[in-house]
Design an enzyme around this catalytic site. Structure first.
Site, mmCIF file in Angstrom:
data_model
loop_
_atom_site.group_PDB
_atom_site.id
_atom_site.type_symbol
_atom_site.label_atom_id
_atom_site.label_comp_id
_atom_site.label_asym_id
_atom_site.label_seq_id
_atom_site.Cartn_x
_atom_site.Cartn_y
_atom_site.Cartn_z
ATOM 1 N N LYS A 72 0.453 -62.584 -20.707
ATOM 2 C CA LYS A 72 1.854 -64.156 -20.068
ATOM 3 C C LYS A 72 2.332 -64.600 -21.609
ATOM 4 O O LYS A 72 3.073 -65.333 -22.157
ATOM 5 C CB LYS A 72 1.509 -63.929 -19.075
ATOM 6 C CG LYS A 72 2.202 -62.658 -18.235
ATOM 7 C CD LYS A 72 2.118 -63.054 -16.805
ATOM 8 C CE LYS A 72 2.141 -62.077 -15.659
ATOM 9 N NZ LYS A 72 2.095 -62.126 -13.383
ATOM 10 N N GLY A 135 -2.704 -68.555 -13.243
ATOM 11 C CA GLY A 135 -0.934 -68.464 -13.898
ATOM 12 C C GLY A 135 -0.309 -68.092 -12.358
ATOM 13 O O GLY A 135 0.537 -68.871 -12.088
ATOM 14 N N ALA A 136 -0.995 -67.386 -11.181
ATOM 15 C CA ALA A 136 0.392 -67.471 -10.639
ATOM 16 C C ALA A 136 0.431 -68.686 -9.540
ATOM 17 O O ALA A 136 1.264 -68.745 -9.349
ATOM 18 C CB ALA A 136 -0.593 -66.074 -9.015
ATOM 19 N N LEU A 231 -0.452 -63.813 -1.605
ATOM 20 C CA LEU A 231 0.482 -63.804 -2.904
ATOM 21 C C LEU A 231 -0.518 -62.395 -2.706
ATOM 22 O O LEU A 231 0.064 -61.288 -3.894
ATOM 23 C CB LEU A 231 -0.271 -64.772 -3.985
ATOM 24 C CG LEU A 231 1.095 -65.514 -4.263
ATOM 25 C CD1 LEU A 231 1.617 -66.329 -4.195
ATOM 26 C CD2 LEU A 231 0.592 -66.133 -5.630
HETATM 27 P P1 NAP Z 1 -6.050 -65.878 -12.536
HETATM 28 O O1 NAP Z 1 -5.339 -66.344 -13.363
HETATM 29 O O2 NAP Z 1 -6.837 -65.147 -12.813
HETATM 30 O O3 NAP Z 1 -6.013 -67.177 -11.793
HETATM 31 C C1 NAP Z 1 -7.306 -67.187 -10.433
HETATM 32 C C2 NAP Z 1 -7.643 -68.120 -9.573
HETATM 33 O O4 NAP Z 1 -8.368 -68.033 -8.373
HETATM 34 C C3 NAP Z 1 -8.060 -69.524 -10.392
HETATM 35 O O5 NAP Z 1 -7.888 -70.494 -10.186
HETATM 36 C C4 NAP Z 1 -9.661 -68.968 -10.161
HETATM 37 O O6 NAP Z 1 -10.269 -70.499 -10.493
HETATM 38 C C5 NAP Z 1 -9.481 -68.684 -8.791
HETATM 39 N N1 NAP Z 1 -10.199 -68.297 -8.427
HETATM 40 C C6 NAP Z 1 -11.213 -66.824 -8.539
HETATM 41 N N2 NAP Z 1 -11.909 -66.588 -7.703
HETATM 42 C C7 NAP Z 1 -12.118 -67.657 -7.456
HETATM 43 C C8 NAP Z 1 -13.003 -67.466 -6.158
HETATM 44 N N3 NAP Z 1 -14.269 -66.571 -5.634
HETATM 45 N N4 NAP Z 1 -13.289 -68.817 -5.165
HETATM 46 C C9 NAP Z 1 -11.959 -69.761 -5.909
HETATM 47 N N5 NAP Z 1 -11.546 -69.609 -6.373
HETATM 48 C C10 NAP Z 1 -11.413 -68.435 -7.394
HETATM 49 O O7 NAP Z 1 -5.248 -65.141 -11.246
HETATM 50 P P2 NAP Z 1 -3.411 -64.799 -11.487
HETATM 51 O O8 NAP Z 1 -2.749 -63.685 -12.375
HETATM 52 O O9 NAP Z 1 -2.964 -66.748 -10.507
HETATM 53 O O10 NAP Z 1 -3.373 -63.857 -9.355
HETATM 54 C C11 NAP Z 1 -4.244 -64.628 -8.576
HETATM 55 C C12 NAP Z 1 -3.813 -63.631 -6.918
HETATM 56 O O11 NAP Z 1 -2.647 -63.873 -7.004
HETATM 57 C C13 NAP Z 1 -3.918 -62.128 -7.755
HETATM 58 O O12 NAP Z 1 -5.288 -61.510 -6.152
HETATM 59 C C14 NAP Z 1 -2.822 -61.320 -7.953
HETATM 60 O O13 NAP Z 1 -2.893 -60.189 -6.969
HETATM 61 C C15 NAP Z 1 -2.080 -62.000 -7.231
HETATM 62 N N6 NAP Z 1 -0.643 -61.960 -7.605
HETATM 63 C C16 NAP Z 1 0.592 -61.365 -6.387
HETATM 64 C C17 NAP Z 1 1.718 -61.517 -7.004
HETATM 65 C C18 NAP Z 1 3.000 -60.998 -6.044
HETATM 66 O O14 NAP Z 1 4.283 -60.561 -6.762
HETATM 67 N N7 NAP Z 1 2.554 -60.920 -5.209
HETATM 68 C C19 NAP Z 1 2.483 -62.380 -8.772
HETATM 69 C C20 NAP Z 1 1.453 -62.614 -9.124
HETATM 70 C C21 NAP Z 1 -0.338 -63.013 -8.765
HETATM 71 P P3 NAP Z 1 -10.691 -70.254 -11.589
HETATM 72 O O15 NAP Z 1 -9.746 -71.030 -13.050
HETATM 73 O O16 NAP Z 1 -12.091 -71.693 -11.628
HETATM 74 O O17 NAP Z 1 -11.655 -69.256 -12.414
#
Ligand code: NAP
Length: 284
Positions: A72, A135-136, A231
């Site tokens: 992305k 990212g989200a 999400l």
């Molecule tokens: P990402 O970039 O990996 O970000 C995940 C975030 O969650 C990071 O800030 C991470 O913290 C934090 N995190 C991970 N594990 C954690 C834990 N055990 N305790 C506390 N914080 C934690 O992932 P993303 O792309 O943002 O996606 C996140 C979620 O959104 C996923 O479940 C994805 O499926 C969902 N999503 C849904 C849609 C939709 O259309 N519904 C669209 C996009 C994403 P650190 O920075 O400290 O590692």
């Protein structure tokens, strides 16, 4: 199922991995319902092959494609034009082929906001609390800024990452000046102010369905008329949403955001009204 012919035009999704993507199901259902001569395919593309893949797509006249993890951000330098919203978010999830080259945008922001319009709220009085700073969370922050939320609070587990996250908005076209960052230890105090609580962490996603990013005793402080938005779309609902519903809050899961971002992408590629109900049904 539509028939693939010599005239069939190509859409698709690139990612690594891409096998889990719901987008082919959703977009091919829409294409069939609209009776269009298109097909939407998954393309697994490794990071090292991204530039070659895009050049190949151009050579064979791919009309447009979705982009998922990990491309992305990496796609941005390969595009001729990037929309203001994608620049603000710093990520592109949808690309269209034009005579002048590839144009990229981000449909997650509108996808996130659209389900919220079902609720009659004064967004200018809304305190948003966003869990996670990945990212989200960037699309969610941009969405809250577009809604005009009074304050946007982002909760993360690493102070350095949080500082970088806040800094990254300082030159944003969205001019966000009400963004506050917090460590998780601050959530018990912060949560009672939240009118909109959004989980952008993967905590609680299948198969770890018994997890929630918020302890039950902390969730007990959430206002009864708050909106809790997760999400995650598997499972439906997550433990986070179950906790919030027990509290009396409104619960929104990630499925509608997924559908809406896809519908906006389809409109961007084909300039046709997307059959949102068909798309929703295809992945429900
Ligand atoms: P990402 O970039 O990996 O970000 C995940 C975030 O969650 C990071 O800030 C991470 O913290 C934090 N995190 C991970 N594990 C954690 C834990 N055990 N305790 C506390 N914080 C934690 O992932 P993303 O792309 O943002 O996606 C996140 C979620 O959104 C996923 O479940 C994805 O499926 C969902 N999503 C849904 C849609 C939709 O259309 N519904 C669209 C996009 C994403 P650190 O920075 O400290 O590692």
């Amino acid at each position: 199922m539509q028939l693939i012919k010599g005239t069939t035009k190509l859409l698709g999704v690139i990612g690594h991995p891409v096998e889990h993507s719901q987008s082919p199901k959703m977009h091919n259902a829409a294409i069939a319902s609209l009776g269009l001569d298109y097909i939407y395919l998954p393309f697994p593309v490794q990071p090292k092959d991204l530039e070659d893949a895009i050049a190949g797509f151009r050579a064979i006249g791919v009309v447009g494609f979705s982009i998922t993890i990990p491309h992305k951000q990496a796609i941005i330098p390969l595009l001729s034009e990037v929309s203001d919203i994608a620049q603000a978010v710093g990520a592109v999830n949808t690309v269209k082929n034009t005579a002048g080259g590839w144009i990229g945008t981000n449909t997650d922001v509108e996808g996130f906001i659209t389900p919220l319009f079902a609720y009659n709220r004064d967004w200018s009085q809304t305190e948003a609390v966003i869990l996670g700073n990945g990212g989200a969370a960037r699309a969610v922050v941009a969405g809250c800024a577009k809604l005009g939320c009074a304050s946007i609070h982002v909760v993360g587990r690493n102070r350095e990452n949080l500082n970088g996250f806040q800094q990254s908005w300082s030159n944003s076209p969205l001019a966000i000046n009400n963004l506050h960052i917090h460590l998780w230890e601050e959530l018990p105090n912060l949560i009672s102010q939240a009118d909109l609580l959004v989980n952008t962490t993967p905590v609680g996603m299948s198969p770890k369905v018994d997890q929630s990013p918020v302890d039950t005793d902390v969730m007990a402080r959430l206002k009864k008329d708050a909106i809790a938005y997760d999400l995650i779309y598997t499972p439906r609902p997550t433990k986070f949403l179950q906790q919030a519903k027990t509290q009396g809050a409104i619960a929104i899961d990630g499925l509608e955001m997924l559908v809406q971002q896809g519908a906006i992408a389809l409109k961007f590629w084909l300039d046709k009204e997307p059959p949102v109900d068909v798309m929703r049904q295809a992945i429900q």
